[in-house]
Design an enzyme around this catalytic site. Structure first.
Site, PDB file in Angstrom:
ATOM      1  N   ASP A   1       0.812  -1.220   0.000  1.00 20.32           N
ATOM      2  CA  ASP A   1       0.000   0.000   0.000  1.00 20.32           C
ATOM      3  C   ASP A   1       0.844   1.268   0.000  1.00 20.32           C
ATOM      4  O   ASP A   1       0.335   2.363   0.246  1.00 20.32           O
ATOM      5  CB  ASP A   1      -0.966   0.016   1.182  1.00 20.32           C
ATOM      6  CG  ASP A   1      -0.253  -0.118   2.534  1.00 20.32           C
ATOM      7  OD1 ASP A   1       0.976  -0.358   2.541  1.00 20.32           O
ATOM      8  OD2 ASP A   1      -0.924   0.023   3.565  1.00 20.32           O
TER       9      ASP A   1
ATOM     10  N   GLU B   1      13.520  -3.431  10.648  1.00 20.11           N
ATOM     11  CA  GLU B   1      14.438  -3.180   9.536  1.00 20.11           C
ATOM     12  C   GLU B   1      15.866  -2.958  10.032  1.00 20.11           C
ATOM     13  O   GLU B   1      16.834  -3.500   9.483  1.00 20.11           O
ATOM     14  CB  GLU B   1      13.981  -1.969   8.721  1.00 20.11           C
ATOM     15  CG  GLU B   1      12.578  -2.070   8.165  1.00 20.11           C
ATOM     16  CD  GLU B   1      11.518  -1.556   9.120  1.00 20.11           C
ATOM     17  OE1 GLU B   1      10.383  -1.329   8.671  1.00 20.11           O
ATOM     18  OE2 GLU B   1      11.837  -1.368  10.316  1.00 20.11           O
TER      19      GLU B   1
END
Length: 302
Positions: free
Chosen positions: A164, A247
């Site tokens: 998205d 991350e």
């Protein structure tokens, strides 16, 4: 009288012969010129191709492998269609690895990928509900395992794409020159207008813009970095783990630090990816519409 007619006939034959000779000469000359033009064009294209291959810009032709985790929701088709339309504009885009958070591949994603015309790999695995921090841990790691198994060490770069987010085509062209790990700013991330590398010079990051957990080893969003396939193959046992920040921990486990990241996006002066998120859509009036009857409620995939 016969002599006159015979003379006229000979003149007509002579004229016709001359016209035919001119026509044949014209056609022959045209064919020669056309072949000469084709030969010149091939030679030029060959020289042009050789110049491209031998130029520094040839490094820009590295292929891109994009990993996208996705799950069933009302906006899934809309989000994937938007992402698909972006990827269709890319050249040298090798493979879109789409992995579903599902026990089996859904018909919606299967049909969408088939009609895309893209080179893709469709995977599925159910994410565990026991994870504490990361909802898409199993899907992301399964896709990463597929990449390490099927993509050669010299086959370009790997990029993690949320289904998205919003992407400018330039972000893909930037990552093609990744040697080990490249990075760029991300818009609308972690409650900031922009997060990630801030001041960059000569391809090096000098300062980082981060407020949420600013001491992260590499403070960047998932959509803000790309890794070379060769580098990933050299670290076969490193996967994402169920910790925040996801991350940063992954990059640190790969042995990466802030000073090793390659600055892109015109030395980090451009934002070409935005961490947009589709708001959960609740169709509050749907029950009222269903009461109108079947003629007002066709069975259509959204």
């Amino acid at each position: 009288m016969n002599r006159v007619l015979g003379g006229n006939l000979r003149k007509e034959i002579l004229i016709i012969s001359l016209v035919g000779l001119v026509f044949i000469t014209f056609m022959f000359t045209t064919l020669i010129l056309e072949e000469h033009w084709k030969l010149s064009e091939r030679k030029y294209c060959g020289r042009l191709q050789e110049e491209i291959i031998n130029s520094p810009e040839a490094y820009n032709q590295h292929t891109i492998h994009a990993i996208t985790s996705t799950y069933t929701r009302l906006s899934q088709k809309a989000d994937l269609t938007s992402l698909m339309q972006t990827l269709m504009h890319l050249h040298n885009f090798h493979c879109w690895i789409v992995i579903e958070d599902s026990d089996e591949k859904t018909a919606l994603v299967t049909k969408l990928l088939k009609k895309s015309g893209l080179h893709y790999t469709h995977l599925n695995i159910k994410n565990s509900e026991q994870t504490k921090c990361v909802k898409h841990l199993q899907t992301t790691n399964a896709a990463l395992a597929w990449v390490r198994k099927h993509i050669g060490p010299d086959e370009g770069v790997v990029y993690f794409m949320d289904d998205d987010n919003t992407y400018d085509l330039k972000v893909f062209e930037d990552m093609r020159t990744t040697k080990v790990a490249s990075v760029w700013p991300v818009g609308l991330a972690t409650d900031l207008i922009v997060e990630g590398p801030a001041l960059c010079k000569d391809g090096k990051v000098l300062t980082w813009r981060a407020v949420w957990k600013p001491d992260r080893k590499v403070p960047i969003d998932m959509s803000g970095f790309a890794l070379s396939a060769a580098f990933l193959r050299h670290h076969p046992d490193v996967y994402f783990i169920d910790v925040e920040p996801l991350e940063s921990q992954f990059l640190a486990d790969l042995g990466l630090t802030k000073d090793r990241m390659e600055a892109k996006a015109n030395n980090c002066t451009e934002v070409n990816v935005w961490h947009t998120r589709t708001k959960k859509y609740i169709p509050h009036l749907e029950d009222e519409a269903l009461k109108l009857g079947p003629e007002f409620n066709p069975n259509v995939e959204v």
